[in-house]
Design a protein around this motif. Structure first.
Motif, PDB file in Angstrom:
ATOM      1  N   THR A   1       0.876  -1.228   0.120  1.00  0.00           N
ATOM      2  CA  THR A   1       0.123  -0.029   0.062  1.00  0.00           C
ATOM      3  C   THR A   1       0.856   1.385  -0.021  1.00  0.00           C
TER       4      THR A   1
ATOM      5  N   ARG B   1     -13.146  -0.813  -2.859  1.00  0.00           N
ATOM      6  CA  ARG B   1     -14.317  -0.472  -3.715  1.00  0.00           C
ATOM      7  C   ARG B   1     -14.924  -1.419  -4.527  1.00  0.00           C
TER       8      ARG B   1
ATOM      9  N   VAL C   1     -10.585  -1.413  -6.034  1.00  0.00           N
ATOM     10  CA  VAL C   1      -9.403  -0.430  -5.624  1.00  0.00           C
ATOM     11  C   VAL C   1      -9.626  -0.153  -4.237  1.00  0.00           C
TER      12      VAL C   1
ATOM     13  N   GLU D   1      -9.598   2.333  -1.512  1.00  0.00           N
ATOM     14  CA  GLU D   1      -9.445   3.722  -1.189  1.00  0.00           C
ATOM     15  C   GLU D   1      -9.792   4.293   0.441  1.00  0.00           C
ATOM     16  N   TYR D   2      -8.713   4.955   0.767  1.00  0.00           N
ATOM     17  CA  TYR D   2      -8.760   5.429   1.999  1.00  0.00           C
ATOM     18  C   TYR D   2      -8.366   6.879   2.124  1.00  0.00           C
ATOM     19  N   ARG D   3      -8.567   7.436   3.168  1.00  0.00           N
ATOM     20  CA  ARG D   3      -8.393   9.088   3.433  1.00  0.00           C
ATOM     21  C   ARG D   3      -7.046   9.076   4.503  1.00  0.00           C
TER      22      ARG D   3
ATOM     23  N   ARG E   1      -7.041  11.576  -0.368  1.00  0.00           N
ATOM     24  CA  ARG E   1      -7.274  10.151  -0.540  1.00  0.00           C
ATOM     25  C   ARG E   1      -6.294   9.575  -1.309  1.00  0.00           C
TER      26      ARG E   1
ATOM     27  N   TYR F   1      -5.424   5.689  -3.325  1.00  0.00           N
ATOM     28  CA  TYR F   1      -5.856   4.617  -4.262  1.00  0.00           C
ATOM     29  C   TYR F   1      -5.051   3.588  -4.597  1.00  0.00           C
TER      30      TYR F   1
ATOM     31  N   ALA G   1      -0.872   8.887  -6.900  1.00  0.00           N
ATOM     32  CA  ALA G   1      -2.235   8.409  -6.760  1.00  0.00           C
ATOM     33  C   ALA G   1      -2.149   7.282  -5.912  1.00  0.00           C
ATOM     34  N   TRP G   2      -1.157   6.451  -5.843  1.00  0.00           N
ATOM     35  CA  TRP G   2      -1.186   5.227  -5.158  1.00  0.00           C
ATOM     36  C   TRP G   2      -0.799   5.522  -3.572  1.00  0.00           C
TER      37      TRP G   2
END
Length: 353
Positions: free
Chosen positions: A186, A202, A206, A208-210, A217, A219, A307-308
């Motif tokens: 991650t 999701r 994917v 997804e976490y904040r 966020r 992804y 983005a990752w």
């Protein structure tokens, strides 16, 4: 705590003591018994003194107002804890001093004596901006302050050799292996990694976490097809899925024995010890840098890799990715062979909430 008494009618809490043969009741604040303010009032009552009062217009009074404001309630828990810790240290030193009398030289002296000057400056800047906006100080003198440059030991990314040594020591099914593989895949900070769970996956596969630090966020490709620049990482993903599979059935991927999220601090301390025992010059956070490095090696742009990992500041991501092996980039050195990891099928469907 001894001599604590609660009035059954009013519900108020008192400290009972005898002075000159008479029973004396000193009212205590309506707070949990482990709250710092309650402990201070209780200690003062035991000594027969009153806790120091916060003077209006003082540094302590401005900090109290800041933490009671709507602005402070919007801070992330991690940021709030950092600012609160340093605000308490500032108030312990000079809480009764007038806020209007604070000068840049005073803040500079405090920064130079702080164990953590970077976060201490964050606290002073939060204080300066809040006070200046309300006319409690003439100007925000923290805007032009900079910490003195200090030699910083950079945390290196994990190499394939580092990972191989750790995997040889900790087999699939162990907690250290699961935590290492989950962080490696991650690229999450420890504070986020410990709370990641299947409910964050999701329908498109994917994760997804904040992020708790920035609120932004991130992804992570979980069960979806990998982008072209990450296809060489498929063995790493399969390794991660195998490592966390024994701990399935909870709201976080690697819970405690009680099924609850692990402590960020405990996990960081654990990896410091484990890496030291294996003579590995790396840390848990180095795996976040590894994710950036391996993305760049696969051909990802900064935007794609960030983005990752969830990076918003491209300068920070590029700083991580600077560890990219530049010799490979120009020499055409063939990639090392993939790990031979058997494919496994896991139920990664999103759980209802």
């Amino acid at each position: 705590m001894r001599n604590i008494w609660r009035d059954p009618k009013s519900g108020k809490t008192f400290h009972r003591s005898r002075r000159g043969g008479k029973l004396v009741l000193s009212q205590l604040p309506d707070l949990p018994h482990d709250h710092p303010d309650f402990i201070a009032a209780w200690a003062a009552a035991r000594k027969g003194t009153e806790p120091p009062k916060i003077v209006a217009g003082s540094i302590a009074s401005t900090w109290r107002a800041i933490f009671a404001s709507a602005q402070a309630r919007e801070w992330s828990p991690g940021y709030h804890a950092i600012i609160k810790r340093h605000a308490d240290a500032i108030c312990a030193k000079a809480g009764q001093a007038k806020a209007m009398g604070v000068r840049q030289v005073h803040i500079r002296a405090d920064l130079d004596s702080a164990n953590d000057p970077v976060n201490r400056l964050k606290a002073w800047r939060a204080w300066g901006a809040w006070c200046a906006a309300r006319g409690l100080i003439a100007e925000d003198m923290t805007l032009t302050l900079r910490n003195k440059r200090r030699k910083v030991t950079r945390r290196p990314p994990w190499t394939k050799a580092h990972k191989a040594a750790f995997r040889a020591r900790w087999a699939i099914g162990s907690v250290p292996r699961a935590l290492m593989e989950l962080t490696n895949w991650t690229g999450a900070r420890a504070c986020d990694m410990v709370r990641l769970g299947p409910q964050m996956i999701r329908p498109d596969g994917v994760l997804e976490y904040r992020q708790s630090k920035t609120g932004e966020r991130a992804y992570v490709p979980w069960s979806c097809p990998l982008p072209k620049w990450a296809t060489h990482l498929e063995p790493e993903r399969q390794m991660m899925l195998q490592a966390i599979a024994p701990f399935a059935g909870h709201l976080c991927f690697v819970p405690t024995n009680a099924g609850k999220p692990r402590s960020e601090k405990a996990v960081i301390n654990l990896f410091q010890r484990l890496c030291r025992d294996l003579d590995l010059p790396v840390s848990l956070h180095g795996l976040r840098k590894t994710r950036a490095v391996e993305s760049v090696e696969g051909g990802a742009t900064s935007q794609q890799g960030a983005a990752w990992t969830g990076h918003i500041d491209m300068r920070e991501y590029d700083d991580y990715a600077r560890e990219f092996d530049r010799l490979k980039a120009v020499s055409g050195t063939p990639q090392e062979p993939h790990l031979d990891v058997p494919e496994i099928q896991l139920d990664v469907r999103r759980k209802s909430t």
